[in-house]
Design an enzyme around this catalytic site. Structure first.
Site, PDB file in Angstrom:
ATOM      1  N   ALA A  60      -2.823  32.229  40.011  1.00 36.73           N
ATOM      2  CA  ALA A  60      -3.083  33.627  40.574  1.00 36.73           C
ATOM      3  C   ALA A  60      -1.815  33.851  41.723  1.00 36.73           C
ATOM      4  O   ALA A  60      -1.089  33.030  42.124  1.00 36.73           O
ATOM      5  CB  ALA A  60      -4.321  33.509  41.446  1.00 36.73           C
ATOM      6  N   GLY A 101      -4.987  28.987  38.879  1.00 38.60           N
ATOM      7  CA  GLY A 101      -5.586  29.875  37.847  1.00 38.60           C
ATOM      8  C   GLY A 101      -4.935  29.670  36.300  1.00 38.60           C
ATOM      9  O   GLY A 101      -5.892  30.196  35.496  1.00 38.60           O
ATOM     10  N   GLU A 104      -6.899  26.914  35.338  1.00 36.02           N
ATOM     11  CA  GLU A 104      -8.279  27.288  35.246  1.00 36.02           C
ATOM     12  C   GLU A 104      -8.631  28.193  33.839  1.00 36.02           C
ATOM     13  O   GLU A 104      -9.665  28.163  33.337  1.00 36.02           O
ATOM     14  CB  GLU A 104      -8.561  28.063  36.345  1.00 36.02           C
ATOM     15  CG  GLU A 104      -9.127  27.158  37.715  1.00 36.02           C
ATOM     16  CD  GLU A 104      -9.255  27.870  38.848  1.00 36.02           C
ATOM     17  OE1 GLU A 104      -8.590  28.602  39.250  1.00 36.02           O
ATOM     18  OE2 GLU A 104     -10.051  27.696  39.525  1.00 36.02           O
ATOM     19  N   GLU A 124      -4.378  24.467  44.842  1.00 42.26           N
ATOM     20  CA  GLU A 124      -4.796  25.219  45.738  1.00 42.26           C
ATOM     21  C   GLU A 124      -4.864  24.751  47.180  1.00 42.26           C
ATOM     22  O   GLU A 124      -4.601  25.411  48.335  1.00 42.26           O
ATOM     23  CB  GLU A 124      -6.161  26.121  45.400  1.00 42.26           C
ATOM     24  CG  GLU A 124      -6.029  26.806  44.297  1.00 42.26           C
ATOM     25  CD  GLU A 124      -5.707  26.297  42.655  1.00 42.26           C
ATOM     26  OE1 GLU A 124      -5.691  25.013  42.704  1.00 42.26           O
ATOM     27  OE2 GLU A 124      -5.965  27.046  41.767  1.00 42.26           O
TER      28      GLU A 124
HETATM   29  N1  T1G Z   1       2.077  33.483  43.504  1.00 42.99           N
HETATM   30  C1  T1G Z   1       3.107  34.182  43.758  1.00 42.99           C
HETATM   31  N2  T1G Z   1       4.488  33.817  43.918  1.00 42.99           N
HETATM   32  C2  T1G Z   1       4.482  32.782  43.223  1.00 42.99           C
HETATM   33  C3  T1G Z   1       3.771  31.906  42.742  1.00 42.99           C
HETATM   34  C4  T1G Z   1       2.591  32.318  43.065  1.00 42.99           C
HETATM   35  N3  T1G Z   1       1.255  31.406  42.539  1.00 42.99           N
HETATM   36  N4  T1G Z   1       4.383  30.775  42.406  1.00 42.99           N
HETATM   37  C5  T1G Z   1       5.642  30.991  42.559  1.00 42.99           C
HETATM   38  N5  T1G Z   1       5.862  32.122  43.049  1.00 42.99           N
HETATM   39  C6  T1G Z   1       7.460  32.693  43.157  1.00 42.99           C
HETATM   40  C7  T1G Z   1       7.883  32.135  44.299  1.00 42.99           C
HETATM   41  O1  T1G Z   1       7.652  32.670  45.802  1.00 42.99           O
HETATM   42  C8  T1G Z   1       9.242  32.353  44.127  1.00 42.99           C
HETATM   43  O2  T1G Z   1       9.529  33.918  44.438  1.00 42.99           O
HETATM   44  C9  T1G Z   1       9.418  32.556  42.567  1.00 42.99           C
HETATM   45  O3  T1G Z   1       8.180  32.637  42.172  1.00 42.99           O
HETATM   46  C10 T1G Z   1       9.780  31.112  42.003  1.00 42.99           C
HETATM   47  O4  T1G Z   1       9.140  29.956  42.801  1.00 42.99           O
HETATM   48  C11 T1G Z   1      -7.455  31.473  41.363  1.00 42.99           C
HETATM   49  C12 T1G Z   1      -6.705  30.856  43.772  1.00 42.99           C
HETATM   50  C13 T1G Z   1       4.958  27.389  39.643  1.00 42.99           C
HETATM   51  C14 T1G Z   1       5.945  24.870  39.955  1.00 42.99           C
HETATM   52  O5  T1G Z   1       0.009  26.897  44.402  1.00 42.99           O
HETATM   53  O6  T1G Z   1       4.104  25.477  42.728  1.00 42.99           O
HETATM   54  O7  T1G Z   1      -4.122  29.987  41.558  1.00 42.99           O
HETATM   55  O8  T1G Z   1      11.510  33.584  46.136  1.00 42.99           O
HETATM   56  O9  T1G Z   1      10.829  28.765  43.698  1.00 42.99           O
HETATM   57  O10 T1G Z   1      10.691  25.827  41.752  1.00 42.99           O
HETATM   58  O11 T1G Z   1      -7.899  29.067  41.666  1.00 42.99           O
HETATM   59  O12 T1G Z   1       6.348  27.998  42.341  1.00 42.99           O
HETATM   60  O13 T1G Z   1      11.691  34.058  43.710  1.00 42.99           O
HETATM   61  O14 T1G Z   1      10.923  35.786  45.402  1.00 42.99           O
HETATM   62  O15 T1G Z   1       8.787  27.660  43.649  1.00 42.99           O
HETATM   63  O16 T1G Z   1      10.510  26.727  39.555  1.00 42.99           O
HETATM   64  C15 T1G Z   1      -2.077  28.535  42.915  1.00 42.99           C
HETATM   65  C16 T1G Z   1       2.730  27.880  43.313  1.00 42.99           C
HETATM   66  C17 T1G Z   1      -2.053  29.751  43.404  1.00 42.99           C
HETATM   67  C18 T1G Z   1       1.549  27.088  42.556  1.00 42.99           C
HETATM   68  C19 T1G Z   1       7.723  26.831  39.988  1.00 42.99           C
HETATM   69  N6  T1G Z   1      -0.762  27.945  42.272  1.00 42.99           N
HETATM   70  N7  T1G Z   1       3.911  27.806  42.788  1.00 42.99           N
HETATM   71  O17 T1G Z   1       8.234  26.254  40.916  1.00 42.99           O
HETATM   72  O18 T1G Z   1       9.941  28.156  41.493  1.00 42.99           O
HETATM   73  S1  T1G Z   1      -3.523  30.132  43.971  1.00 42.99           S
HETATM   74  C20 T1G Z   1       0.172  27.542  43.019  1.00 42.99           C
HETATM   75  C21 T1G Z   1       4.729  26.588  42.330  1.00 42.99           C
HETATM   76  C22 T1G Z   1      -4.551  29.956  42.623  1.00 42.99           C
HETATM   77  C23 T1G Z   1      -6.914  30.189  41.457  1.00 42.99           C
HETATM   78  C24 T1G Z   1      -6.285  30.137  42.919  1.00 42.99           C
HETATM   79  C25 T1G Z   1       5.981  26.703  41.965  1.00 42.99           C
HETATM   80  C26 T1G Z   1       6.060  26.439  40.356  1.00 42.99           C
HETATM   81  P1  T1G Z   1      11.167  34.314  44.999  1.00 42.99           P
HETATM   82  P2  T1G Z   1       9.719  28.484  42.969  1.00 42.99           P
HETATM   83  P3  T1G Z   1      10.089  26.679  40.845  1.00 42.99           P
END
Ligand code: T1G
Length: 708
Positions: A60, A101, A104, A124
């Site tokens: 998400a 998500g 999921e 999360e």
């Molecule tokens: N939401 C918004 N922006 C995100 C994002 C996310 N989930 N993940 C990455 N970005 C943006 C980040 O801020 C950066 O932005 C760019 O993408 C590159 O990220 C409903 C509630 C996927 C392994 O916790 O672990 O789902 O600085 O530098 O090294 O149950 O990003 O370029 O403007 O990290 O290639 C759960 C979080 C969400 C995964 C990629 N998901 N992301 O790594 O790139 S909550 C996460 C990561 C959810 C559901 C719940 C990593 C990555 P900018 P990056 P990367």
């Protein structure tokens, strides 16, 4: 954001929302009707979800959580509900990461295909949340509650083979994952038995009886920190998994949703989401723009002490061979033992194969001959913390290392410009301040000298990524960011003890606040002598209002390494690492305080936390004013990664916003009146307090941004 294509009665739905195919409210609003249309189309037998941009989905969109969804808003939960209710066959064709998500969504499908580079996870918890789109109900049904709890509590990414072994994925495919999905459909259609995870009964895990559930749940609650001390989401996650056993699937989903909605509005989650984004801002340094980073293929290190050897291991772990120059054969021998021991430990823990450990160890060469540094792209000095010694080393390196080579200092406080001045390449000189142990600690302070070029900085940031460090830019100033703040933190810790608060009480108050370690235990770990050297160089920094540090230093009470410092240590207790309160030290404080005319002063635990945390806030505000740190979030990252500030409070500057900057400022004015000029409030703090503002809203001026 979504592309669809039909082939042989199958609809391919491609998530294409760069950079990580975040399942934002906007994307979900687009995706719900796409699933509904496929369901209504008699010509469609199956739907394949897949991702563009090299991954399936990063989950998400975390940005969305600060806006309350309206009844019209569609979220990933709505998409998954349509899939769950659907009659078609759904396949998740996953190449690359499927997280949060994103995973999921795939759990709601009938089949999950992955590729060897896929990583699957529900991280999360790292955002102070729980999976809020069915993950806590489906994952236990798919892999058993025991494994599901471990995976979600750690927020770990599971590699492809383990995902297959656990039953998270049905197949690992080598070629095109969408073609593999078609091949699977050719095998299972038209019967295509429903394989919805929701229809499975939830189990504890292989060979575990359901009667063990209360024990599993109780021990899980015991394993995680208390709710008020960083464990808020973890306890809710365990409650959600417990609901999977106690409620039917729909009510289990409803319970999960209620727990998620409580967490997404919680202070710890706001703090952790701040850290998530702050960390990704670090490398955005104005003025770096076009400068292409140089390749660091070969590194050199001067000094085979603990730091130098740790840095060498960090390079070896990143696949960069390095030469370590050290005049003392005895020291070289010790360093070799440290490298060998560290890698054998990794092999014994099953973290590395013998071959990998061996090749990494072999990539570190030791010599006493500076000439072997001639072809290095980067040389880092990690010699004794003395400016004279460092200047000699830089002058020598400047004469030997190839002209394009970058020369860096691992100094923790000293003046980078003074070192650059003895070279003919000040544009290629900077500080790379690693934190001990350098091969473990993720924080790296990149210290920009007044002449450091954008290309040198860009190269340093790229190196930070290669070394898997969290790299923060600091301008060249005494103590840079972390240690500059540590001095004020230390001043107040010692100040409290000078007023009669026992060191162990100060430490207990700070560990209850969430620090991994209290200040006095930390000083004993890093060494009272380190403290003594720095406060001898800068009497205005950190050592308090008495001669207590001198007294301990003269008594050779240097901390853990000498068996006594602010505490005593006994090899029979906690392997000699367990701090034992020492009444003699408290008497020493009282004696020195008496000499300095410091009156005893009572402090509650809350006041102890205020004194130490607000000292960090005030020092941080000054670092922003002086342009030493670029952003409040940078300061937060430094103090969390380098000094153990509790992440669930978001870092010192975020914590000031949590408390209220105006309140912090007013307390600092009181400390100024009661304790003296060391508590002079930073003008920036006064300015933000005056408009009832926040550090989160702070935007540096152009001058500060360019470190002009
Ligand atoms: N939401 C918004 N922006 C995100 C994002 C996310 N989930 N993940 C990455 N970005 C943006 C980040 O801020 C950066 O932005 C760019 O993408 C590159 O990220 C409903 C509630 C996927 C392994 O916790 O672990 O789902 O600085 O530098 O090294 O149950 O990003 O370029 O403007 O990290 O290639 C759960 C979080 C969400 C995964 C990629 N998901 N992301 O790594 O790139 S909550 C996460 C990561 C959810 C559901 C719940 C990593 C990555 P900018 P990056 P990367």
């Amino acid at each position: 954001m979504i592309r669809t294509a039909d082939r042989d009665g199958v609809r391919i739905v491609t998530l294409d929302n760069a950079p990580v195919n975040a399942l934002s409210y906007a994307l979900s609003t687009e995706l719900v009707p796409i699933v509904e249309t496929a369901e209504a189309d008699a010509g469609i037998k199956a739907v394949i979800f897949t991702g563009a941009n090299g991954l399936f989905s990063g989950g998400a969109d975390v940005n969305d959580f600060t806006t309350e969804p309206t009844p019209q808003t569609k979220t990933v939960r709505d998409v998954i509900a349509r899939v769950e209710a659907g009659s078609k066959t759904y396949i998740a064709a996953i190449d690359g990461n499927a997280l949060g998500g994103g995973l999921e969504l795939s759990l709601a499908c009938d089949y999950r295909l992955i590729t060897p580079r896929s990583r699957l996870g529900l991280p999360e918890i790292k955002l102070g949340l729980i999976p809020g789109a069915g993950g806590t109900q489906r994952l236990p049904r798919l892999i058993g509650a025991q494994d599901a709890l471990q995976m979600m509590l750690k927020g770990e990414l599971v590699k492809a083979q383990e995902a297959k072994t656990k039953g998270l994925a049905d197949e690992i495919v080598d070629g095109d994952v969408v073609e593999a999905a078609f091949a699977l459909l050719a095998r299972v259609l038209p019967e295509a038995p429903k394989r919805r995870v929701s229809s499975r009964s939830v189990a504890l895990g292989k060979g575990m009886q359901l009667m063990a559930l209360p024990f599993i749940i109780a021990s899980a609650h015991k394993m995680v920190p208390p709710e008020e001390n960083g464990g808020f989401a973890a306890h809710k996650l365990i409650d959600a998994v417990q609901a999977a056993f106690e409620l039917d699937f729909p009510r289990g989903l409803a319970r999960e949703a209620r727990l998620f909605d409580e967490l997404v509005r919680s202070a710890p989650s706001f703090a952790l989401r701040h850290i998530f984004f702050a960390e990704r801002q670090l490398g955005k340094v104005p003025g770096l723009g076009s400068a292409p980073p140089r390749e660091i293929a070969r590194a050199g290190i001067v000094g085979a002490g603990t730091m130098g050897t740790g840095i060498a291991i960090a390079f070896a772990d990143a696949g960069i061979p390095c030469v370590v120059v050290e005049p003392s054969d005895e020291q070289i021998e010790r360093a070799k033992q440290m490298v060998f021991g560290m890698y054998m430990h990794q092999v014994q823990r099953g973290r590395l194969t013998q071959e990998v450990a061996w090749s990494r160890g072999q990539s570190i060469a030791f010599t006493s001959d500076y000439a072997e540094l001639a072809d290095r792209d980067l040389v880092i000095e990690a010699v004794f913390e003395s400016m004279d010694v460092k200047k000699q080393v830089f002058a020598k390196l400047d004469a030997i290392v190839q002209p394009e080579g970058i020369l860096a200092s691992n100094t923790s406080t000293l003046d980078i410009d003074a070192m650059a001045a003895v070279t003919n390449r000040p544009d290629r000189v900077l500080g790379l301040h690693f934190f001990a142990p350098a091969n473990i600690m993720k924080l790296l302070e990149i210290v920009r000298g007044k002449d450091t070029s954008p290309q040198t900085l860009a190269t340093a940031f790229k190196l930070g990524k290669t070394l898997r460090k969290v790299a923060v830019l600091s301008r060249n100033a005494f103590g840079f960011i972390g240690n500059r703040m540590l001095f004020d933190y230390a001043r107040e810790a010692i100040g409290l003890a000078e007023e009669g608060v026992a060191p162990h009480r100060v430490d207990a108050a700070m560990t209850n606040f969430g620090f991994a370690m209290g200040p006095f235990a930390m000083f004993d770990l890093s060494g009272v002598d380190v403290f003594w050297h720095i406060s001898a160089a800068r009497p205005d920094m950190g050592a308090g209002r008495t001669k207590i540090v001198d007294r301990l230093y003269e008594a050779k009470r240097l901390g853990q390494k000498t068996g006594a410092g602010f505490y005593t240590y006994d090899k029979a207790v906690g392997k000699g690492r367990q701090p034992i309160p020492d009444p003699d030290v408290e008497r020493l404080f009282a004696e020195e305080a008496g000499k300095a005319g410091i009156a005893p002063r009572e402090s509650t635990d809350a006041q102890i936390v205020e004194r130490l945390s607000y000292a960090l806030v005030n020092a941080g505000a000054k670092l922003l004013e002086d342009g030493v740190a670029l952003r409040p979030g940078d300061i937060d990252i430094v103090y969390i990664y380098g000094y153990g500030f509790p992440p669930h409070h978001g870092g010192p500057m975020w914590y000031a916003d949590e408390v209220g900057v105006k309140k912090v400022y007013e307390r600092i004015l009181e400390f100024r009146r009661e304790l003296g000029p060391q508590w002079e409030a930073a003008p920036l703090l006064a300015e933000i307090a005056a408009k009832n503002g926040t550090f989160a809203a702070y935007r540096p001026t152009e001058k500060e941004l360019t470190h002009a």
